[in-house]
Write an enzyme that holds these catalytic residues in place. Structure first.
Site, PDB file in Angstrom:
ATOM      1  N   GLU A 166       0.829  -0.964   0.064  1.00  0.00           N
ATOM      2  CA  GLU A 166      -0.039   0.024   0.095  1.00  0.00           C
ATOM      3  C   GLU A 166       0.843   1.277  -0.017  1.00  0.00           C
ATOM      4  O   GLU A 166       0.491   2.371   0.230  1.00  0.00           O
ATOM      5  CB  GLU A 166      -0.877   0.166   1.221  1.00  0.00           C
ATOM      6  CG  GLU A 166      -1.936  -0.961   1.335  1.00  0.00           C
ATOM      7  CD  GLU A 166      -3.107  -1.062   0.391  1.00  0.00           C
ATOM      8  OE1 GLU A 166      -3.095   0.013  -0.106  1.00  0.00           O
ATOM      9  OE2 GLU A 166      -4.114  -1.893   0.562  1.00  0.00           O
ATOM     10  N   HIS A 208      -3.391   1.928   8.309  1.00  0.00           N
ATOM     11  CA  HIS A 208      -4.343   1.208   7.671  1.00  0.00           C
ATOM     12  C   HIS A 208      -4.453  -0.050   8.578  1.00  0.00           C
ATOM     13  O   HIS A 208      -3.608  -0.765   8.673  1.00  0.00           O
ATOM     14  CB  HIS A 208      -4.074   1.046   6.155  1.00  0.00           C
ATOM     15  CG  HIS A 208      -5.099  -0.150   5.907  1.00  0.00           C
ATOM     16  ND1 HIS A 208      -6.419  -0.103   5.551  1.00  0.00           N
ATOM     17  CD2 HIS A 208      -4.722  -1.358   5.131  1.00  0.00           C
ATOM     18  CE1 HIS A 208      -6.821  -1.294   5.014  1.00  0.00           C
ATOM     19  NE2 HIS A 208      -5.819  -2.021   4.626  1.00  0.00           N
ATOM     20  N   HIS A 237      -7.509  -3.427   9.761  1.00  0.00           N
ATOM     21  CA  HIS A 237      -8.891  -4.310   9.525  1.00  0.00           C
ATOM     22  C   HIS A 237     -10.031  -4.403  10.730  1.00  0.00           C
ATOM     23  O   HIS A 237     -10.031  -5.513  11.019  1.00  0.00           O
ATOM     24  CB  HIS A 237      -8.526  -5.605   8.808  1.00  0.00           C
ATOM     25  CG  HIS A 237      -7.633  -5.440   7.704  1.00  0.00           C
ATOM     26  ND1 HIS A 237      -7.084  -6.581   6.962  1.00  0.00           N
ATOM     27  CD2 HIS A 237      -7.457  -4.462   6.731  1.00  0.00           C
ATOM     28  CE1 HIS A 237      -6.468  -6.202   5.948  1.00  0.00           C
ATOM     29  NE2 HIS A 237      -6.593  -4.971   5.695  1.00  0.00           N
ATOM     30  N   GLU A 250     -19.219  11.735  22.447  1.00  0.00           N
ATOM     31  CA  GLU A 250     -17.939  12.100  22.081  1.00  0.00           C
ATOM     32  C   GLU A 250     -17.580  11.817  20.581  1.00  0.00           C
ATOM     33  O   GLU A 250     -16.343  12.367  19.910  1.00  0.00           O
ATOM     34  CB  GLU A 250     -16.670  11.712  23.193  1.00  0.00           C
ATOM     35  CG  GLU A 250     -17.220  12.262  24.335  1.00  0.00           C
ATOM     36  CD  GLU A 250     -15.956  12.372  25.317  1.00  0.00           C
ATOM     37  OE1 GLU A 250     -15.098  11.412  25.230  1.00  0.00           O
ATOM     38  OE2 GLU A 250     -16.146  12.599  26.721  1.00  0.00           O
ATOM     39  N   HIS A 252     -13.282  -3.872   3.525  1.00  0.00           N
ATOM     40  CA  HIS A 252     -11.888  -4.140   3.665  1.00  0.00           C
ATOM     41  C   HIS A 252     -11.141  -3.750   4.740  1.00  0.00           C
ATOM     42  O   HIS A 252     -10.426  -4.295   5.329  1.00  0.00           O
ATOM     43  CB  HIS A 252     -11.167  -3.181   2.370  1.00  0.00           C
ATOM     44  CG  HIS A 252      -9.425  -3.460   2.407  1.00  0.00           C
ATOM     45  ND1 HIS A 252      -8.893  -2.897   1.139  1.00  0.00           N
ATOM     46  CD2 HIS A 252      -8.788  -3.678   3.116  1.00  0.00           C
ATOM     47  CE1 HIS A 252      -7.467  -3.270   1.466  1.00  0.00           C
ATOM     48  NE2 HIS A 252      -7.326  -3.688   2.571  1.00  0.00           N
TER      49      HIS A 252
END
Length: 272
Positions: free
Chosen positions: A116, A140, A142, A170, A211
């Site tokens: 990525e 990133h 999952h 919040e 994803h």
């Protein structure tokens, strides 16, 4: 100093270890990059070697020319970063044109930075510009509940944001600008990089449908905190739906009162 003793390496390892324990990184899932300040690179210079091979990034990021990044490796497991950072992480340098990268430390048993990387660097370039250099983390993961919601919530910024804002008082304080949603795309390519970067122009949190989640932050705590907050909102949402859905909720007027009291710049376009 040895790079493994550096404060930034400590923060990097802590995030990966805590995130694995959260269950956000099955197998080799997820990736993390940190734009390393010049002063921190200088402090660990004795651990570094010259670039042996320049490799194409996959896109062009001239705004990052000469910058250094600490990155997780492609195919590497987050749970192993804490055990052997030199095998699972790399410090890379970007060339003077922003077209190639070279490894100056790490991945001692072979490998490359995360697949990525084009998406990470495109967003680092954007956030560096938008924040006057303050933003240094792209992350990133999952998270389970967030991914589950992408199968049942409408895949648009407004409805996804509103649903998650309503899950805890919040939440709109933590991400008042809301979040963006990218429809399913093949990971690692230019298309998802471009789509994510476009949304990152106004958000710090982007959902990748079916994803995972893509966030940024000025430091490790901010990035981890964003991920954690959004996933907790998603978990509450999953539980509410499993109990038959909302019987009452936070109203538009409530959100406006909250914004006034906490002096936050709430994205009211997502309320109407």
């Amino acid at each position: 100093m040895d790079i493994k003793a550096a404060k930034f390496m400590e923060g990097f390892i802590r995030l990966t270890a805590d995130a694995f324990k959260k269950g956000w990184h099955e197998r080799n899932g997820g990736n993390l990059t940190y734009r390393v300040p010049a002063s921190e690179v200088e402090s660990v210079k004795d651990s570094l070697h010259e670039v042996k091979e320049w490799l194409p990034i996959g896109n062009t990021v001239p705004g990052l020319a000469g910058e250094y990044f600490l990155v997780t490796g492609s195919g590497k497991y987050m749970r192993n970063v804490e055990l052997a950072p030199e095998e699972n992480v790399a410090l890379i340098k970007i060339d003077e044109k922003g077209e190639n990268y070279g490894i100056v430390w790490g991945l001692v048993k072979g490998g490359r930075p995360t697949s990525e990387l084009p998406t990470h660097l495109a967003n680092h370039e954007l956030k560096k510009k938008l924040t006057d250099g303050k933003n240094r983390i792209i992350y990133h993961a999952h998270p389970t509940n967030l991914i589950a919601l992408t199968f049942v919530l409408p895949l648009n910024d407004k409805e996804f944001t509103r649903e998650l804002w309503e899950m805890a008082t919040e939440d709109p304080v933590i991400f008042p600008e809301g979040l963006g949603v990218v429809p399913w795309m093949v990971p690692g390519g230019k298309a998802i990089a471009d789509a994510s970067t476009k949304l990152m122009e106004k958000y710090r949190v982007v959902v990748w449908a079916h994803h995972g989640l893509f966030v940024c932050g000025d430091d490790f705590d901010e990035a981890f905190g964003l991920m954690d907050t959004v996933e907790k909102a998603a978990e509450i949402c999953v539980k509410v739906r499993s109990m038959g859905g909302k019987k009452q909720t936070i109203t538009k007027e409530n959100f406006l009162d909250l914004a006034k009291e906490f002096n936050i710049d709430l994205n009211t376009d997502l309320l109407d």
